[in-house]
Design a protein around this motif. Structure first.
Motif, PDB file in Angstrom:
ATOM      1  N   SER A  11      -4.151 -21.980 -22.131  1.00  0.00           N
ATOM      2  CA  SER A  11      -2.886 -22.496 -21.613  1.00  0.00           C
ATOM      3  C   SER A  11      -2.951 -23.963 -21.217  1.00  0.00           C
ATOM      4  N   GLY A  12      -4.136 -24.461 -20.922  1.00  0.00           N
ATOM      5  CA  GLY A  12      -4.238 -25.810 -20.384  1.00  0.00           C
ATOM      6  C   GLY A  12      -3.875 -25.861 -18.907  1.00  0.00           C
ATOM      7  N   VAL A  13      -3.735 -24.694 -18.302  1.00  0.00           N
ATOM      8  CA  VAL A  13      -3.355 -24.617 -16.885  1.00  0.00           C
ATOM      9  C   VAL A  13      -4.376 -23.741 -16.182  1.00  0.00           C
ATOM     10  N   ILE A  14      -4.943 -24.244 -15.099  1.00  0.00           N
ATOM     11  CA  ILE A  14      -5.906 -23.427 -14.353  1.00  0.00           C
ATOM     12  C   ILE A  14      -5.211 -22.889 -13.104  1.00  0.00           C
ATOM     13  N   HIS A 107      -1.646 -41.236 -10.988  1.00  0.00           N
ATOM     14  CA  HIS A 107      -0.355 -41.385 -11.658  1.00  0.00           C
ATOM     15  C   HIS A 107      -0.430 -42.581 -12.593  1.00  0.00           C
ATOM     16  N   LEU A 122       5.725 -31.707  -9.447  1.00  0.00           N
ATOM     17  CA  LEU A 122       5.437 -30.880 -10.618  1.00  0.00           C
ATOM     18  C   LEU A 122       4.182 -30.042 -10.390  1.00  0.00           C
ATOM     19  N   SER A 123       4.240 -28.816 -10.900  1.00  0.00           N
ATOM     20  CA  SER A 123       3.064 -27.945 -10.816  1.00  0.00           C
ATOM     21  C   SER A 123       2.162 -28.188 -12.018  1.00  0.00           C
ATOM     22  N   ARG A 124       1.049 -27.461 -12.069  1.00  0.00           N
ATOM     23  CA  ARG A 124       0.085 -27.666 -13.160  1.00  0.00           C
ATOM     24  C   ARG A 124       0.674 -27.376 -14.534  1.00  0.00           C
ATOM     25  N   ASP A 125       1.726 -26.544 -14.568  1.00  0.00           N
ATOM     26  CA  ASP A 125       2.347 -26.255 -15.865  1.00  0.00           C
ATOM     27  C   ASP A 125       3.655 -27.020 -16.048  1.00  0.00           C
ATOM     28  N   GLY A 126       3.836 -28.066 -15.270  1.00  0.00           N
ATOM     29  CA  GLY A 126       4.968 -28.958 -15.492  1.00  0.00           C
ATOM     30  C   GLY A 126       6.296 -28.464 -14.948  1.00  0.00           C
ATOM     31  N   ALA A 160       1.337 -33.242  -9.967  1.00  0.00           N
ATOM     32  CA  ALA A 160       1.909 -34.431 -10.612  1.00  0.00           C
ATOM     33  C   ALA A 160       3.282 -34.684 -10.019  1.00  0.00           C
ATOM     34  N   ILE A 161       3.805 -35.885 -10.299  1.00  0.00           N
ATOM     35  CA  ILE A 161       5.155 -36.218  -9.836  1.00  0.00           C
ATOM     36  C   ILE A 161       5.940 -36.876 -10.966  1.00  0.00           C
ATOM     37  N   TRP A 162       7.247 -36.734 -10.902  1.00  0.00           N
ATOM     38  CA  TRP A 162       8.158 -37.517 -11.731  1.00  0.00           C
ATOM     39  C   TRP A 162       8.858 -38.494 -10.816  1.00  0.00           C
TER      40      TRP A 162
ATOM     41  N   ILE B 303      -6.982 -23.785 -27.094  1.00  0.00           N
ATOM     42  CA  ILE B 303      -6.843 -25.231 -27.211  1.00  0.00           C
ATOM     43  C   ILE B 303      -8.156 -25.822 -27.740  1.00  0.00           C
ATOM     44  N   PHE B 307     -10.451 -29.152 -21.493  1.00  0.00           N
ATOM     45  CA  PHE B 307      -9.425 -28.683 -20.564  1.00  0.00           C
ATOM     46  C   PHE B 307      -8.753 -29.826 -19.801  1.00  0.00           C
ATOM     47  N   ALA B 310      -6.046 -31.376 -21.713  1.00  0.00           N
ATOM     48  CA  ALA B 310      -4.901 -30.464 -21.853  1.00  0.00           C
ATOM     49  C   ALA B 310      -4.100 -30.428 -20.554  1.00  0.00           C
ATOM     50  N   ALA B 311      -4.825 -30.369 -19.434  1.00  0.00           N
ATOM     51  CA  ALA B 311      -4.159 -30.283 -18.130  1.00  0.00           C
ATOM     52  C   ALA B 311      -3.270 -31.503 -17.892  1.00  0.00           C
ATOM     53  N   ARG B 314      -0.033 -30.867 -19.827  1.00  0.00           N
ATOM     54  CA  ARG B 314       0.691 -29.675 -19.364  1.00  0.00           C
ATOM     55  C   ARG B 314       1.436 -29.974 -18.055  1.00  0.00           C
ATOM     56  N   ARG B 315       0.812 -30.764 -17.187  1.00  0.00           N
ATOM     57  CA  ARG B 315       1.408 -31.143 -15.909  1.00  0.00           C
ATOM     58  C   ARG B 315       2.777 -31.772 -16.054  1.00  0.00           C
ATOM     59  N   TYR B 316       2.995 -32.463 -17.164  1.00  0.00           N
ATOM     60  CA  TYR B 316       4.291 -33.102 -17.368  1.00  0.00           C
ATOM     61  C   TYR B 316       5.184 -32.261 -18.268  1.00  0.00           C
ATOM     62  N   GLY B 317       4.803 -30.992 -18.408  1.00  0.00           N
ATOM     63  CA  GLY B 317       5.695 -30.048 -19.079  1.00  0.00           C
ATOM     64  C   GLY B 317       5.597 -30.027 -20.593  1.00  0.00           C
ATOM     65  N   ILE B 320       1.818 -26.587 -25.099  1.00  0.00           N
ATOM     66  CA  ILE B 320       0.783 -26.499 -26.138  1.00  0.00           C
ATOM     67  C   ILE B 320       0.922 -25.103 -26.726  1.00  0.00           C
TER      68      ILE B 320
END
Ligand code: SF4
Ligand code: SF4
Lengths: 165, 497
Positions: A11-14, A107, A122-126, A160-162, B303, B307, B310-311, B314-317, B320
């Motif tokens: 997933s690319g997300v932990i 950032h 933003l969370s780890r999965d955006g 993360a932030i936007w 992937i 990692f 990738a992370a 993914r953080r910016y949406g 993948i």
């Protein structure tokens, strides 16, 4: 053998549970004491940049390919590792103020966040998980190190932030 | 005609220093560019997508690799057809035309091209990327004279378009951004009078008697080096799908060149095919350049890249999508959209899973292939090793191939990454130095080579993240005795030294 692949490799997300299981999260009472680094770097990258950047000697690694381990008691939460980590995998979390949480994150996008400004969290999965206020911004070699005040329950989620202007 | 300027004026990491404005003719019309831009970049910046029309079907073609390794950007420049416009700098008043089919090659040489010069150098190095630069520095600082031959009009290779900070350790440039490493190495090299750099020069062949032929713009050079180090890099692999030749389908590296070297947006909405480090890094860089990334596709169930890379996306949406691949792209003179599909365990498309993606840019990031043309020509013994991207010359751990005194380093020795390319460049150079120097200086070079070799094989490549490349490089490495045996069985066409 798909079953042996850690889910973050798919997933690319932990997840927070996975980070905890891997011993990458500081204990709750340490988080309550003041800012502390969390290195979300679970793979054996041939890299020791954070080790040489840490002024407190708080990051341990025997071989260059080892997963970096933070000595929670030595770490002073200065954020130097956040500024330099090439994987943008270093964060600082501070739960010492009651009812508040601070997340320090790297950032590298425009527009540049300003102190006092409200930003999207933003969370780890955006996913957009809420709003936060920027309390500090500093820079090293074009990476901004941004500290945001976030709702306490989001301290382990926001990575993360936007900045929307 | 061109919609608008695609140049980027504000970037979170990069500051684009543009030269003075100049004018040249494109299809007879006057257009503007900035000095220092390549012709391809300058045209792309003003919205030109079609550079040529194919020979048989007259299909539109646009730039693909942007590093002088493919033929997608061929145009007619000042009457000379098949000019690689991606490595051709803009000049005031030049004439550039779209190429239609295969125009005849002029049979008069360009002015000055008859001149020939014998170049004196102890060591010739082909390729001015991380491996070639590292090798040149290592030799130059030991007082050995080097000629560094680079096809591009600047040094740095793929480092110049890397905006991210490098892993590794401090003494290996870790923590610095790729373009900063290139700047540091190139400026250091410039301080050595015994290092001669030939830009816009092609090492076109090796010849009996140990000669290397080099064609520069105004001159032909011949070099008879005591050793030759080839660090010619790699080219992007292609993927077969309908529409893959449309402008807007580009190698990931091509997009990096446009946005990070020249500050030009490669598109507005991108689809990235391949989630190895290159695909993930380019996605993050697209985001930094203000390009929307619709998705990263990965045919495997997991992937491909690291990692942490990738992370970051993914953080910016950015999604993948594993077990997904591209089925087709469509558009008339540029990509207007793509169809993607899910695949089953055997990588066959699952009927009914197709989806359309609105995008104007499709980046291919499925891997690289070593550029080993000089070795093939020299009849070095090669082996096909999928783990490192294709055929590579067999070599000892000191990086000497079956062609005596012809060394290999960097991606042309097998695809790995920039830090190992730097290390390999240094190892090849130190192996050469230990032969060319005498006494204690030779011994010191040998010691340093051994130290680097131990670090590379026992520490750096011990990372499980590099296990595939490591396996490939192991398969390509033979002992000194085996090398001698190979030389007896398959005598090379040439030898150096
Ligand atoms: S926050 Fe500062 S003290 Fe803590 S690990 Fe990072 S660099 Fe070291
Ligand atoms: S600097 Fe970052 S990527 Fe490198 S080891 Fe430390 S946490 Fe991992």
């Amino acid at each position: 053998m798909v079953s042996e692949i850690p889910s973050y490799r798919r997933s690319g997300v932990i997840s927070v549970e996975e980070l905890r299981r891997l011993g990458l999260l500081p204990p709750e009472d340490r988080l309550r004491k003041g800012p502390v680094a969390i290195l979300e770097c679970p793979e054996m990258i041939p890299c020791n940049i954070c080790v040489s950047a840490c002024p407190s000697g708080a990051i341990r690694m025997d071989r260059i390919i080892d997963v970096p381990r933070v000595d929670w008691d030595k770490c002073v939460g200065c954020g130097n590792c956040v500024a330099i980590c090439p994987g943008l995998a270093a964060f600082v979390v501070d739960l010492s103020k009651p009812g508040k949480a601070y997340v320090t994150l790297p950032h590298e996008l425009l527009p540049r966040p300003r102190e006092g400004e409200e930003v999207t969290l933003l969370s780890r999965d955006g996913r957009e998980v809420g709003k936060g206020r920027v309390v500090r911004v500093w820079e090293r070699n074009r990476t901004l190190v941004v500290t945001v005040e976030v709702p306490e329950e989001l301290a382990m989620e926001v990575r993360a932030i936007w900045v929307r202007r | 005609m061109p919609p608008s300027d695609r140049r980027i004026w504000e970037h979170p990491i990069l500051t684009f220093k543009r030269g003075r404005k100049i004018r040249f003719l494109f299809e007879g019309r006057e257009v503007e560019a900035y000095e220092g831009e390549s012709v391809a970049a300058a045209l792309y910046a003003i919205g030109i997508d079609v550079f040529s029309y194919s020979a048989k079907l007259g299909r539109p073609r646009g730039p693909f690799c942007m590093i002088g390794k493919c033929s997608s950007c061929f145009m007619i420049v000042d009457g000379i057809p098949n000019t690689r416009t991606c490595i051709e700098p803009v000049r005031e008043g030049m004439r550039v035309e779209r190429q239609r089919g295969l125009p005849p090659v002029p049979n008069v040489p360009p002015p000055g091209a008859e001149e020939e010069e014998v170049l004196e150098a102890d060591v010739a190095i082909v390729g001015g990327g991380p491996a070639g630069l590292a090798a040149a520095l290592e030799l130059a600082k030991r007082g050995i004279s080097v000629a560094l031959i680079q096809d591009h009009f600047k040094l740095g290779g793929q480092l110049v378009k890397q905006t991210h900070k490098f892993f590794g350790s401090k003494d290996l440039f870790g923590g610095l951004r790729g373009f900063q490493i290139a700047e540091e190495m190139a400026s250091k090299l410039a301080s050595f009078p015994n290092a001669r750099v030939l830009l816009q020069s092609f090492a076109y062949g090796v010849f009996r008697g140990g000669w290397l032929g080099v064609a520069s713009r105004s001159k032909l050079y011949r070099v008879k080096p005591r050793a030759l180090i080839v660090a010619s890099g790699a080219s992007e692999q292609y993927l077969a799908f309908p529409g893959n030749d449309l402008p807007g389908v580009m190698g990931a590296g091509g997009a990096q060149t446009l946005m990070n070297e020249y500050g030009i947006k490669p598109g507005e909405r991108a689809l990235v095919v391949g989630s190895g480090n290159v695909g993930l890094i380019v996605s993050y860089q697209l985001l930094q350049a203000g390009v929307e990334v619709r998705a990263v596709l990965e045919i495997m169930p997991q992937i491909g890249g690291w990692f942490v890379h990738a992370a970051k996306v993914r953080r910016y949406g950015i999604p993948i999508l594993t077990r997904h691949t591209i089925k087709a792209v469509w558009g008339s003179e540029r990509v207007e959209g793509a169809t993607i599909t899910e695949v089953d365990e055997r990588f066959n498309p699952i009927p009914g899973s197709e989806r359309d993606v609105d995008c104007d840019l499709v980046l291919i990031a499925i891997g690289l292939q070593p550029d080993t043309r000089l070795f093939a020509q020299a009849r070095a013994v090669m082996r096909w090793i999928p783990e490192v991207g294709g055929p590579v010359p067999l070599r000892t751990r000191y990086l000497e191939t079956t062609v005596p005194n012809m060394f290999v380093a960097g991606d042309s020795s097998g695809i790995e990454e920039a830090t190992t390319a730097i290390i390999e460049g240094r190892i090849a150079a130190l192996s050469v130095a230990s032969r060319l120097l005498e006494g204690s200086r030779a011994a010191r070079a040998e010691e340093e080579a051994e130290k680097l070799l131990r670090f590379l094989w026992d520490e750096y490549r011990a990372s499980p993240l590099l296990s595939r490349a490591r396996r490939g490089k192991e398969l390509a490495t033979v002992s000194v005795e085996e090398l001698e045996e190979l030389r007896r069985r398959f005598p090379p066409e040439v030898s150096f030294g």
